[in-house]
Design a protein around this motif. Structure first.
Motif, mmCIF file in Angstrom:
data_model
loop_
_atom_site.group_PDB
_atom_site.id
_atom_site.type_symbol
_atom_site.label_atom_id
_atom_site.label_comp_id
_atom_site.label_asym_id
_atom_site.label_seq_id
_atom_site.Cartn_x
_atom_site.Cartn_y
_atom_site.Cartn_z
ATOM 1 N N VAL A 132 0.838 -1.209 0.000
ATOM 2 C CA VAL A 132 0.000 0.000 0.000
ATOM 3 C C VAL A 132 0.870 1.254 0.000
ATOM 4 O O VAL A 132 0.590 2.230 -0.723
ATOM 5 C CB VAL A 132 -0.951 -0.009 1.213
ATOM 6 C CG1 VAL A 132 -1.684 1.328 1.332
ATOM 7 C CG2 VAL A 132 -1.950 -1.152 1.096
ATOM 8 N N LEU A 133 1.919 1.248 0.797
ATOM 9 C CA LEU A 133 2.822 2.402 0.848
ATOM 10 C C LEU A 133 3.501 2.639 -0.501
ATOM 11 O O LEU A 133 3.652 3.787 -0.948
ATOM 12 C CB LEU A 133 3.871 2.193 1.937
ATOM 13 C CG LEU A 133 3.356 2.207 3.383
ATOM 14 C CD1 LEU A 133 4.479 1.839 4.344
ATOM 15 C CD2 LEU A 133 2.773 3.573 3.733
ATOM 16 N N LEU A 134 3.909 1.562 -1.156
ATOM 17 C CA LEU A 134 4.528 1.709 -2.479
ATOM 18 C C LEU A 134 3.519 2.254 -3.489
ATOM 19 O O LEU A 134 3.868 3.077 -4.355
ATOM 20 C CB LEU A 134 5.069 0.363 -2.951
ATOM 21 C CG LEU A 134 6.327 -0.154 -2.241
ATOM 22 C CD1 LEU A 134 6.690 -1.548 -2.735
ATOM 23 C CD2 LEU A 134 7.498 0.802 -2.487
ATOM 24 N N ALA A 135 2.285 1.784 -3.392
ATOM 25 C CA ALA A 135 1.250 2.297 -4.294
ATOM 26 C C ALA A 135 1.009 3.777 -4.068
ATOM 27 O O ALA A 135 0.828 4.556 -5.021
ATOM 28 C CB ALA A 135 -0.040 1.507 -4.086
ATOM 29 N N MET A 136 1.019 4.210 -2.823
ATOM 30 C CA MET A 136 0.853 5.631 -2.507
ATOM 31 C C MET A 136 2.012 6.464 -3.066
ATOM 32 O O MET A 136 1.809 7.586 -3.543
ATOM 33 C CB MET A 136 0.751 5.823 -0.990
ATOM 34 C CG MET A 136 -0.514 5.247 -0.381
ATOM 35 S SD MET A 136 -0.496 5.300 1.436
ATOM 36 C CE MET A 136 -0.366 7.072 1.720
ATOM 37 N N ALA A 137 3.222 5.906 -3.020
ATOM 38 C CA ALA A 137 4.388 6.629 -3.526
ATOM 39 C C ALA A 137 4.318 6.814 -5.034
ATOM 40 O O ALA A 137 4.981 7.714 -5.584
ATOM 41 C CB ALA A 137 5.658 5.888 -3.131
ATOM 42 N N CYS A 138 3.541 5.970 -5.712
ATOM 43 C CA CYS A 138 3.459 6.036 -7.173
ATOM 44 C C CYS A 138 2.360 6.986 -7.675
ATOM 45 O O CYS A 138 2.236 7.198 -8.892
ATOM 46 C CB CYS A 138 3.207 4.637 -7.745
ATOM 47 S SG CYS A 138 4.581 3.484 -7.486
ATOM 48 N N ILE A 139 1.563 7.517 -6.761
ATOM 49 C CA ILE A 139 0.495 8.434 -7.184
ATOM 50 C C ILE A 139 1.112 9.729 -7.705
ATOM 51 O O ILE A 139 1.989 10.324 -7.064
ATOM 52 C CB ILE A 139 -0.458 8.722 -6.003
ATOM 53 C CG1 ILE A 139 -1.137 7.428 -5.552
ATOM 54 C CG2 ILE A 139 -1.509 9.753 -6.413
ATOM 55 C CD1 ILE A 139 -2.008 7.592 -4.316
ATOM 56 N N PHE A 173 6.270 16.488 -2.574
ATOM 57 C CA PHE A 173 6.016 15.167 -3.158
ATOM 58 C C PHE A 173 7.288 14.323 -3.223
ATOM 59 O O PHE A 173 7.250 13.107 -3.038
ATOM 60 C CB PHE A 173 5.405 15.334 -4.554
ATOM 61 C CG PHE A 173 4.031 15.926 -4.531
ATOM 62 C CD1 PHE A 173 2.938 15.139 -4.236
ATOM 63 C CD2 PHE A 173 3.839 17.278 -4.757
ATOM 64 C CE1 PHE A 173 1.652 15.674 -4.204
ATOM 65 C CE2 PHE A 173 2.565 17.820 -4.722
ATOM 66 C CZ PHE A 173 1.471 17.039 -4.439
ATOM 67 N N VAL A 174 8.422 14.976 -3.474
ATOM 68 C CA VAL A 174 9.692 14.244 -3.499
ATOM 69 C C VAL A 174 9.994 13.647 -2.129
ATOM 70 O O VAL A 174 10.327 12.457 -1.995
ATOM 71 C CB VAL A 174 10.844 15.160 -3.955
ATOM 72 C CG1 VAL A 174 12.183 14.439 -3.812
ATOM 73 C CG2 VAL A 174 10.633 15.610 -5.389
ATOM 74 N N VAL A 175 9.869 14.487 -1.095
ATOM 75 C CA VAL A 175 10.143 14.014 0.269
ATOM 76 C C VAL A 175 9.153 12.923 0.673
ATOM 77 O O VAL A 175 9.515 11.920 1.295
ATOM 78 C CB VAL A 175 10.083 15.193 1.264
ATOM 79 C CG1 VAL A 175 10.195 14.686 2.700
ATOM 80 C CG2 VAL A 175 11.190 16.190 0.965
ATOM 81 N N SER A 176 7.884 13.104 0.303
ATOM 82 C CA SER A 176 6.856 12.119 0.654
ATOM 83 C C SER A 176 7.142 10.774 0.004
ATOM 84 O O SER A 176 7.009 9.714 0.637
ATOM 85 C CB SER A 176 5.475 12.623 0.236
ATOM 86 O OG SER A 176 5.144 13.798 0.922
ATOM 87 N N ARG A 177 7.531 10.817 -1.275
ATOM 88 C CA ARG A 177 7.826 9.555 -1.965
ATOM 89 C C ARG A 177 9.011 8.840 -1.331
ATOM 90 O O ARG A 177 8.991 7.620 -1.159
ATOM 91 C CB ARG A 177 8.092 9.822 -3.451
ATOM 92 C CG ARG A 177 6.852 10.176 -4.256
ATOM 93 C CD ARG A 177 7.135 10.136 -5.740
ATOM 94 N NE ARG A 177 5.931 10.401 -6.523
ATOM 95 C CZ ARG A 177 5.570 11.579 -6.980
ATOM 96 N NH1 ARG A 177 6.358 12.634 -6.750
ATOM 97 N NH2 ARG A 177 4.458 11.730 -7.668
ATOM 98 N N VAL A 178 10.035 9.590 -1.002
ATOM 99 C CA VAL A 178 11.209 8.987 -0.367
ATOM 100 C C VAL A 178 10.823 8.348 0.963
ATOM 101 O O VAL A 178 11.230 7.223 1.280
ATOM 102 C CB VAL A 178 12.316 10.035 -0.160
ATOM 103 C CG1 VAL A 178 13.450 9.462 0.704
ATOM 104 C CG2 VAL A 178 12.868 10.503 -1.496
ATOM 105 N N ALA A 179 9.997 9.048 1.758
ATOM 106 C CA ALA A 179 9.579 8.531 3.063
ATOM 107 C C ALA A 179 8.715 7.277 2.904
ATOM 108 O O ALA A 179 8.889 6.288 3.627
ATOM 109 C CB ALA A 179 8.819 9.609 3.826
#
Length: 205
Positions: free
Chosen positions: A17-24, A48-54
């Motif tokens: 789920v976290l990986l799917a969220m990072a791909c939005i 968004f960059v920081v969020s994806r990394v986290a």
């Protein structure tokens, strides 16, 4: 499925789920925010960059912990292949073995049956291999056992397979054991010695 395995599966699901969220995509998130709260400030690209990394970091940590957890789960429960191999090894080790009986017991005594259950359990654990647990093996004597023949239902926690070990006890052909330096009132004291024949089959006895 035990509780630890269920927890590991849940960890993998949450990581996915976290990986799917990072791909939005950022534009989609901005569109959702605008639809919910049109007056909200627009989020910068850096957010968004920081969020994806986290999110990716948390997902990676979850996957790592789940994989490690599966390894721990495997070490704490038996599976069918581990039990099959261990019971076969224990049978080979016990078949043809010998042991001393109680000096005061007759050949018709059945006291050895419960004691031999512990011997079987120890041998199965010893032949379980590095990945198998060192506990939770049960050798349950059958109700119809006799002084010379006994059957044991062998099971282990986590394994769905059960085995039946047939044990035949006979007086040793090599004779009884004579402890050195011990003599009774009517001559040398001897300790009864027995030979054991052990076979296995996949059954519940």
């Amino acid at each position: 499925m035990d509780a630890l395995t269920q927890l590991n599966v849940l960890g993998l699901v949450l990581s996915a789920v976290l990986l799917a969220m990072a791909c939005i995509k950022a534009d989609r998130v901005r569109a959702w925010r605008a639809a919910i709260n049109p007056s909200a400030e627009e989020l910068p690209d850096a957010f968004f960059v920081v969020s994806r990394v986290a999110l990716v970091a948390m997902a990676g940590t979850g996957i790592y912990l789940s994989v490690q957890g599966f390894g721990v789960s495997d070490d704490t429960s038996w599976d069918d292949s581990e039990l099959t191999s261990a019971v076969q090894g224990a049978t080979n080790a016990l078949d043809g073995s010998s042991g001393l009986g109680d000096i005061y017991a007759e050949d018709t005594d059945t006291g050895w049956i419960d004691e031999y259950a512990t011997t079987i359990e120890d041998e199965v654990v010893e032949h379980g291999g590095g990945d198998a647990p060192q506990y939770d093996v049960y050798a349950t004597p059958a109700a119809s056992n006799t002084a010379s023949e006994a059957r044991y239902r062998v099971t282990a926690s986590g394994a769905g397979t059960a085995f039946c070990l047939d044990v035949t006890r006979t007086r040793s052909k090599d004779g009884d054991y004579e402890p050195p330096g011990i003599a009774g009132g009517q001559g040398t004291v001897t300790v009864p010695s027995y030979d054991f024949a052990v076979t296995m089959r996949q059954a519940t006895c």
